[in-house]
Design an enzyme around this catalytic site. Structure first.
Site, PDB file in Angstrom:
ATOM      1  N   SER A  50       0.784  -1.076  -0.016  1.00 37.12           N
ATOM      2  CA  SER A  50       0.133   0.184  -0.140  1.00 37.12           C
ATOM      3  C   SER A  50       1.264   1.105   0.385  1.00 37.12           C
ATOM      4  CB  SER A  50      -1.111  -0.054   1.331  1.00 37.12           C
ATOM      5  OG  SER A  50      -0.493  -0.268   2.242  1.00 37.12           O
ATOM      6  N   GLU A  75      -3.904  -1.206   6.766  1.00 34.00           N
ATOM      7  CA  GLU A  75      -4.444  -0.034   6.713  1.00 34.00           C
ATOM      8  C   GLU A  75      -5.975  -0.262   7.131  1.00 34.00           C
ATOM      9  OE1 GLU A  75      -2.254   2.070   5.451  1.00 34.00           O
ATOM     10  OE2 GLU A  75      -0.969   1.112   4.645  1.00 34.00           O
ATOM     11  N   ALA A 112      -0.485  -9.402   7.824  1.00 34.39           N
ATOM     12  CA  ALA A 112       0.392 -10.499   6.839  1.00 34.39           C
ATOM     13  C   ALA A 112       1.046 -11.319   8.217  1.00 34.39           C
ATOM     14  CB  ALA A 112       1.187  -9.306   5.993  1.00 34.39           C
ATOM     15  N   TYR A 236      21.866   1.856  11.708  1.00 35.63           N
ATOM     16  CA  TYR A 236      21.168   0.766  10.548  1.00 35.63           C
ATOM     17  C   TYR A 236      22.380  -0.503  10.526  1.00 35.63           C
ATOM     18  CZ  TYR A 236      18.020  -0.266   6.876  1.00 35.63           C
ATOM     19  OH  TYR A 236      17.499  -0.776   6.917  1.00 35.63           O
ATOM     20  N   THR A 276      10.159   7.018   3.176  1.00 35.88           N
ATOM     21  CA  THR A 276       9.227   6.282   3.293  1.00 35.88           C
ATOM     22  C   THR A 276       8.308   6.546   4.229  1.00 35.88           C
ATOM     23  OG1 THR A 276      10.098   4.481   3.563  1.00 35.88           O
ATOM     24  CG2 THR A 276       9.664   4.872   1.646  1.00 35.88           C
TER      25      THR A 276
HETATM   26  P1  NAI Z   1       5.976   1.346   3.588  1.00 31.18           P
HETATM   27  O1  NAI Z   1       5.764   1.873   5.554  1.00 31.18           O
HETATM   28  O2  NAI Z   1       6.217   2.563   3.201  1.00 31.18           O
HETATM   29  O3  NAI Z   1       4.942   0.243   3.843  1.00 31.18           O
HETATM   30  C1  NAI Z   1       5.065  -1.363   4.482  1.00 31.18           C
HETATM   31  C2  NAI Z   1       4.052  -1.917   3.933  1.00 31.18           C
HETATM   32  O4  NAI Z   1       3.918  -2.994   4.594  1.00 31.18           O
HETATM   33  C3  NAI Z   1       2.357  -1.081   4.030  1.00 31.18           C
HETATM   34  O5  NAI Z   1       1.412  -1.566   2.805  1.00 31.18           O
HETATM   35  C4  NAI Z   1       1.756  -1.677   5.217  1.00 31.18           C
HETATM   36  O6  NAI Z   1       0.572  -1.109   4.804  1.00 31.18           O
HETATM   37  C5  NAI Z   1       2.797  -3.060   5.521  1.00 31.18           C
HETATM   38  N1  NAI Z   1       2.730  -3.704   6.393  1.00 31.18           N
HETATM   39  C6  NAI Z   1       3.115  -3.033   7.622  1.00 31.18           C
HETATM   40  N2  NAI Z   1       2.238  -3.815   8.712  1.00 31.18           N
HETATM   41  C7  NAI Z   1       1.808  -4.943   8.360  1.00 31.18           C
HETATM   42  C8  NAI Z   1       1.245  -5.978   8.176  1.00 31.18           C
HETATM   43  N3  NAI Z   1       0.920  -6.337   9.690  1.00 31.18           N
HETATM   44  N4  NAI Z   1       0.130  -6.520   8.286  1.00 31.18           N
HETATM   45  C9  NAI Z   1       0.233  -6.523   6.700  1.00 31.18           C
HETATM   46  N5  NAI Z   1       0.551  -5.510   6.377  1.00 31.18           N
HETATM   47  C10 NAI Z   1       1.477  -4.387   6.830  1.00 31.18           C
HETATM   48  O7  NAI Z   1       7.474   0.746   3.823  1.00 31.18           O
HETATM   49  P2  NAI Z   1       8.705   1.049   2.876  1.00 31.18           P
HETATM   50  O8  NAI Z   1       9.900   1.599   3.135  1.00 31.18           O
HETATM   51  O9  NAI Z   1       8.336   0.835   1.656  1.00 31.18           O
HETATM   52  O10 NAI Z   1       9.918  -0.629   3.082  1.00 31.18           O
HETATM   53  C11 NAI Z   1       8.967  -1.694   2.492  1.00 31.18           C
HETATM   54  C12 NAI Z   1      10.908  -2.926   2.686  1.00 31.18           C
HETATM   55  O11 NAI Z   1      11.782  -1.536   1.891  1.00 31.18           O
HETATM   56  C13 NAI Z   1      11.268  -2.603   4.535  1.00 31.18           C
HETATM   57  O12 NAI Z   1      12.086  -3.528   4.507  1.00 31.18           O
HETATM   58  C14 NAI Z   1      12.527  -1.934   4.041  1.00 31.18           C
HETATM   59  O13 NAI Z   1      13.251  -2.344   5.611  1.00 31.18           O
HETATM   60  C15 NAI Z   1      12.870  -1.940   2.909  1.00 31.18           C
HETATM   61  N6  NAI Z   1      14.188  -0.671   1.765  1.00 31.18           N
HETATM   62  C16 NAI Z   1      13.597   0.534   3.064  1.00 31.18           C
HETATM   63  C17 NAI Z   1      14.393   1.889   2.591  1.00 31.18           C
HETATM   64  C18 NAI Z   1      13.967   2.984   2.607  1.00 31.18           C
HETATM   65  O14 NAI Z   1      14.681   4.281   2.248  1.00 31.18           O
HETATM   66  N7  NAI Z   1      12.834   3.691   2.926  1.00 31.18           N
HETATM   67  C19 NAI Z   1      15.902   1.031   1.999  1.00 31.18           C
HETATM   68  C20 NAI Z   1      15.561   0.041   1.359  1.00 31.18           C
HETATM   69  C21 NAI Z   1      15.048  -0.809   1.283  1.00 31.18           C
END
Ligand code: NAI
Ligand code: NA
Length: 399
Positions: A50, A75, A112, A236, A276
């Site tokens: 999402s 959400e 999830a 980190y 994010t």
């Molecule tokens: P985000 O916070 O934008 O997205 C998280 C997603 O997980 C959302 O869709 C949310 O609804 C879902 N979610 C959370 N808890 C949930 C649950 N219990 N059940 C179902 N859905 C759930 O985070 P982002 O930044 O997109 O992170 C995604 C991945 O990318 C993570 O593994 C993060 O560590 C990794 N990442 C992030 C970076 C950054 O700079 N933001 C850089 C490199 C990797």
């Protein structure tokens, strides 16, 4: 309802439905402008679909290679004078655009990490798609209730050996200060963070999907990791979250073993640092990102989540010759531009110089702030934020 941004610390408490829809449209337009992703995925499950990298992955699959998508997320819709969450509005807008383009798109809103949501997802795949050929794992969460033990694990963002002192910025005010973060007191903080953000749940998903027969021959799965610069290592990559990322990356062989008889394969992709909801919660990182954005924009190599995910699909996961280029540890790298030595040297020099007084000039703090509000549907041109939003916004496939 008139919806304006309302923030508390690094959190924005409100989200704007029309603004979120604009954000999704812009991402779709970008993916379309890059042309079709040859040999791309056709039936895709995105877990964490999402916001952030997850919604960008879903858009890249749907509008880059015409994929049917099922999205799983956690959400909230609007209720009693309170707007819904950004991810709710993003998903509502995504499904609407996908359906208008003739693409299958359904979503599941729930935890999830639970067995229940995994079961529900498998039923939906069986009913509508039969099998999926790509599973994107993009969860980011501060907590996880373990489905087998019932234990509620909370993750922490802490160094492991010693206290860590460095600069940090309040990106709302632009004030830079020193912050000291105390290290973990015992192994429990590490174990809990690994339980939440490590690879176990990804493996549980693939085990269940495989056992149910809903993974296609040659199916791929990808999860996301981060490395970043030395200056953020203590908080980190060498901190509690880094231990979770080590665990996630270390799960690849176990998942490959589960997939071997269907000739499937799993990858971890190391992505770029981006604004994010999750990354804005990490101390020190927002200042690094605002300096990084400045340097990468000046060099003409800046990317956002959608540019990263489109490139991951088109140039890494689905290449013309079917070869996926990996680093020495077997990981996909789309943080290659962030980690370029010239970029890192310039960011390191700016880091030394950065003060509250010169921040606006030497960093892209303005761009950081703008992207932060964009995540919640704010700061988009052509949207009247004083107007009544005046409609109940539903995700079409969710009653
Ligand atoms: P985000 O916070 O934008 O997205 C998280 C997603 O997980 C959302 O869709 C949310 O609804 C879902 N979610 C959370 N808890 C949930 C649950 N219990 N059940 C179902 N859905 C759930 O985070 P982002 O930044 O997109 O992170 C995604 C991945 O990318 C993570 O593994 C993060 O560590 C990794 N990442 C992030 C970076 C950054 O700079 N933001 C850089 C490199 C990797
Ligand atoms: Na995500």
């Amino acid at each position: 309802m008139i919806i304006q941004p309302r923030t508390r610390g690094f959190i924005c408490l409100t989200s704007h439905p029309q603004g979120a829809a604009q954000n999704i449209k812009n991402q779709i337009e970008y993916v379309k402008s890059k042309g079709e992703i040859a040999n791309g995925p056709k039936k895709v499950l995105v877990i964490g679909a999402s916001t952030g990298f997850g919604i960008a992955s879903r858009i890249s699959a749907a509008f880059g290679s015409g994929a049917a998508t099922i999205g799983v997320f956690f959400e909230k819709p609007a209720a009693e004078g309170k707007p819904g969450t950004a991810g709710w509005y993003n998903s509502a807008a995504f499904e609407k655009e996908a359906h208008e383009a003739g693409l299958y798109a359904k979503s599941i809103n729930g935890d999830a990490f639970s067995d229940e949501v995994k079961k529900q997802t498998i039923e939906l795949i069986k009913q509508d798609l039969g099998q999926v050929d790509l599973v994107v794992y993009s969860l980011a969460s501060p907590r996880r209730t373990h489905p087998k033990t019932g234990v509620a694990h909370a993750s922490v963002l802490k160094p492991i050996q010693e206290p860590f002192t460095n600069k940090t910025v309040d990106f709302h005010t632009g004030v830079i200060s020193d912050i000291t973060i105390q290290p973990v007191e015992n192994g429990e903080d590490i174990a809990n963070t690994v339980a939440v953000m490590g690879g176990e749940d990804w493996k549980f998903w693939i085990e269940d999907l495989k056992a149910a027969g809903v993974l296609a021959e040659g199916a791929k799965t990808v999860a996301y990791s981060y490395i970043g610069p030395e200056l953020t290592y203590p908080i980190y990559r060498n901190g509690t979250i880094g231990r979770a990322k080590d665990d996630l990356e270390g799960t690849v062989p176990a998942i490959n073993a589960i997939l071997s008889d269907i000739h499937g394969v799993s990858y971890v992709s190391v992505n770029k640092a981006l604004v994010t909801q999750s990354s804005s919660a990490i101390p020190v990182v927002p200042l690094y990102i605002s300096l990084l954005y400045k340097v990468m924009k000046e060099k003409g190599i800046h990317e956002g989540t959608i540019e990263q995910m489109q490139r991951l699909f088109a140039e890494r996961l689905y290449t013309a010759d079917g070869k996926v280029s990996l680093d020495e540890k077997g990981r996909i790298r789309v943080d290659d531009l962030e980690m370029r030595p010239d970029v890192q040297a310039e960011v390191a020099a700016l880091w030394e110089k950065a003060t509250t007084e010169n921040l606006a000039e030497i960093s892209d703090i303005e761009g950081y702030r703008n992207e932060f509000f964009n995540l919640f549907g704010f700061n988009f041109d052509g949207i009247d934020y004083n107007a009544d939003t005046n409609e109940v916004v539903g995700v079409p496939s969710i009653e």
